[in-house]
Scaffold this motif. Sequence first.
Motif, PDB file in Angstrom:
ATOM      1  N   ASP A 152      33.958   1.923 -24.380  1.00  0.00           N
ATOM      2  CA  ASP A 152      35.294   1.350 -24.154  1.00  0.00           C
ATOM      3  C   ASP A 152      35.218  -0.176 -23.939  1.00  0.00           C
ATOM      4  O   ASP A 152      36.237  -0.842 -23.782  1.00  0.00           O
ATOM      5  N   SER A 153      33.994  -0.729 -23.996  1.00  0.00           N
ATOM      6  CA  SER A 153      33.838  -2.194 -24.044  1.00  0.00           C
ATOM      7  C   SER A 153      34.578  -2.758 -25.253  1.00  0.00           C
ATOM      8  O   SER A 153      34.900  -3.946 -25.301  1.00  0.00           O
ATOM      9  N   VAL A 164      25.650  -3.981 -25.053  1.00  0.00           N
ATOM     10  CA  VAL A 164      26.800  -4.100 -25.942  1.00  0.00           C
ATOM     11  C   VAL A 164      26.337  -4.983 -27.119  1.00  0.00           C
ATOM     12  O   VAL A 164      25.892  -6.112 -26.909  1.00  0.00           O
ATOM     13  N   THR A 183      25.868  -0.465 -28.798  1.00  0.00           N
ATOM     14  CA  THR A 183      27.256  -0.100 -29.139  1.00  0.00           C
ATOM     15  C   THR A 183      27.583  -0.463 -30.586  1.00  0.00           C
ATOM     16  O   THR A 183      26.997  -1.373 -31.170  1.00  0.00           O
ATOM     17  N   LEU A 214      26.560   3.950 -29.188  1.00  0.00           N
ATOM     18  CA  LEU A 214      27.636   4.172 -28.211  1.00  0.00           C
ATOM     19  C   LEU A 214      28.927   3.512 -28.695  1.00  0.00           C
ATOM     20  O   LEU A 214      28.955   2.287 -28.906  1.00  0.00           O
ATOM     21  N   GLN A 226      34.334  -1.723 -16.268  1.00  0.00           N
ATOM     22  CA  GLN A 226      33.909  -3.111 -16.441  1.00  0.00           C
ATOM     23  C   GLN A 226      35.130  -4.024 -16.594  1.00  0.00           C
ATOM     24  O   GLN A 226      36.139  -3.620 -17.145  1.00  0.00           O
ATOM     25  N   GLU A 254      33.076   7.954 -17.240  1.00  0.00           N
ATOM     26  CA  GLU A 254      32.618   7.071 -16.160  1.00  0.00           C
ATOM     27  C   GLU A 254      32.969   7.651 -14.795  1.00  0.00           C
ATOM     28  O   GLU A 254      34.038   8.231 -14.619  1.00  0.00           O
ATOM     29  N   HIS A 267      28.099   8.136 -16.195  1.00  0.00           N
ATOM     30  CA  HIS A 267      27.984   6.666 -16.124  1.00  0.00           C
ATOM     31  C   HIS A 267      28.351   6.260 -14.698  1.00  0.00           C
ATOM     32  O   HIS A 267      29.493   6.462 -14.272  1.00  0.00           O
ATOM     33  N   VAL A 310      20.569   0.267 -22.721  1.00  0.00           N
ATOM     34  CA  VAL A 310      21.745   0.078 -23.570  1.00  0.00           C
ATOM     35  C   VAL A 310      22.256  -1.349 -23.389  1.00  0.00           C
ATOM     36  O   VAL A 310      22.174  -1.907 -22.282  1.00  0.00           O
ATOM     37  N   ASP A 367      32.933   6.976 -25.526  1.00  0.00           N
ATOM     38  CA  ASP A 367      33.598   6.981 -24.216  1.00  0.00           C
ATOM     39  C   ASP A 367      34.928   7.705 -24.317  1.00  0.00           C
ATOM     40  O   ASP A 367      35.702   7.445 -25.236  1.00  0.00           O
ATOM     41  N   VAL A 400      24.247   6.806 -17.693  1.00  0.00           N
ATOM     42  CA  VAL A 400      24.149   5.343 -17.778  1.00  0.00           C
ATOM     43  C   VAL A 400      24.193   4.787 -16.354  1.00  0.00           C
ATOM     44  O   VAL A 400      25.052   5.162 -15.549  1.00  0.00           O
ATOM     45  N   GLU A 429      24.663   1.309 -14.441  1.00  0.00           N
ATOM     46  CA  GLU A 429      25.101  -0.056 -14.757  1.00  0.00           C
ATOM     47  C   GLU A 429      25.082  -0.955 -13.525  1.00  0.00           C
ATOM     48  O   GLU A 429      25.712  -0.652 -12.509  1.00  0.00           O
ATOM     49  N   ILE A 459      21.704  -0.480 -17.933  1.00  0.00           N
ATOM     50  CA  ILE A 459      22.245  -1.776 -18.378  1.00  0.00           C
ATOM     51  C   ILE A 459      22.350  -2.614 -17.105  1.00  0.00           C
ATOM     52  O   ILE A 459      23.122  -2.297 -16.188  1.00  0.00           O
ATOM     53  N   LYS A 514      31.240  10.358 -23.231  1.00  0.00           N
ATOM     54  CA  LYS A 514      30.804   9.739 -21.967  1.00  0.00           C
ATOM     55  C   LYS A 514      32.012   9.600 -21.047  1.00  0.00           C
ATOM     56  O   LYS A 514      33.096   9.215 -21.503  1.00  0.00           O
TER      57      LYS A 514
HETATM   58  O1  KIV Z   1      31.683   0.631 -22.851  1.00  0.00           O
HETATM   59  C1  KIV Z   1      30.486   0.356 -23.013  1.00  0.00           C
HETATM   60  O2  KIV Z   1      30.074  -0.325 -23.972  1.00  0.00           O
HETATM   61  C2  KIV Z   1      29.544   0.867 -22.014  1.00  0.00           C
HETATM   62  C3  KIV Z   1      28.254   0.131 -21.865  1.00  0.00           C
HETATM   63  C4  KIV Z   1      28.481  -1.083 -21.053  1.00  0.00           C
HETATM   64  C5  KIV Z   1      27.200   0.996 -21.307  1.00  0.00           C
HETATM   65  O3  KIV Z   1      29.852   1.771 -21.316  1.00  0.00           O
END
Ligand code: KIV
Length: 243
Positions: free
Chosen positions: A30-31, A194, A8, A27, A129, A100, A123, A192, A69, A159, A161, A182, A98
Amino acid sequence: MSKITVLTAYDFNTARALAEAGIDYILVGDSLAMVAFGYADTKKINLGQMLACTRAVHRGAPNTKIITDLPLSEVIKNKEEVLKAAQQTIKAGANIVKIEGATKETLEQIKLLRENNIEVMGHIGYTPQSFDKPTVVREAEKLINEAKTLEEYGVMGIVLEMIPSEISKKITETIKIPTIGIGAGADCTGQVLVSDDMLGRYNLINPKFLKRYANQYEDSVRAFKEYIEDVRLGSFPSDNNSY
Ligand code: KIV
């Protein structure tokens, strides 16, 4: 064939470093909500923030493929808005968006984006998350069906996860598109992480799947302390730093 590498980035300098290191895909995840904005989960981020970061990353790595994302707040809106959000994301510098999940609604959105020639990455597994409840997803049949369906809807990769290795392996063997893991074992087509996690910049969580390659948070504290001391003692700026 060599594995696909993904990390990321949300800013210009991280993107530059990733491009120089030779990463396959960046990437803009949205993390960002958690590791850059300090929220407890990834749901708080909005399209404007994702677009600003995508532009910064594109400026830092203009020749690297960027996946961004689509924020969940946009994904649950009506079809027109999802299409508009994806088009803006591509215009900001992303090559792929991307999304989810694999719900009926998500699949309709993917269909719409594909009809408009927008590349989409799926994803599945642990989404969205959050800080306090990372959970391994073990429903093999459901995950395999979701992966197959996403492939049918035309995503370019998925992805996976926090899925047990044997399930990820089965998914990777079942579908023809790449799987990017991940916390999903070594048999995925790619991996992948972060960047803030693997660099030890965001050190508030330490999931089993993570390998730390640096300790940037501690390095920053040390450097900041040194600067504070230098300024207080009058040893910075020296003649060398003065005009
Ligand atoms: O948002 C993100 O960084 C992700 C990764 C955890 C794959 O989707």
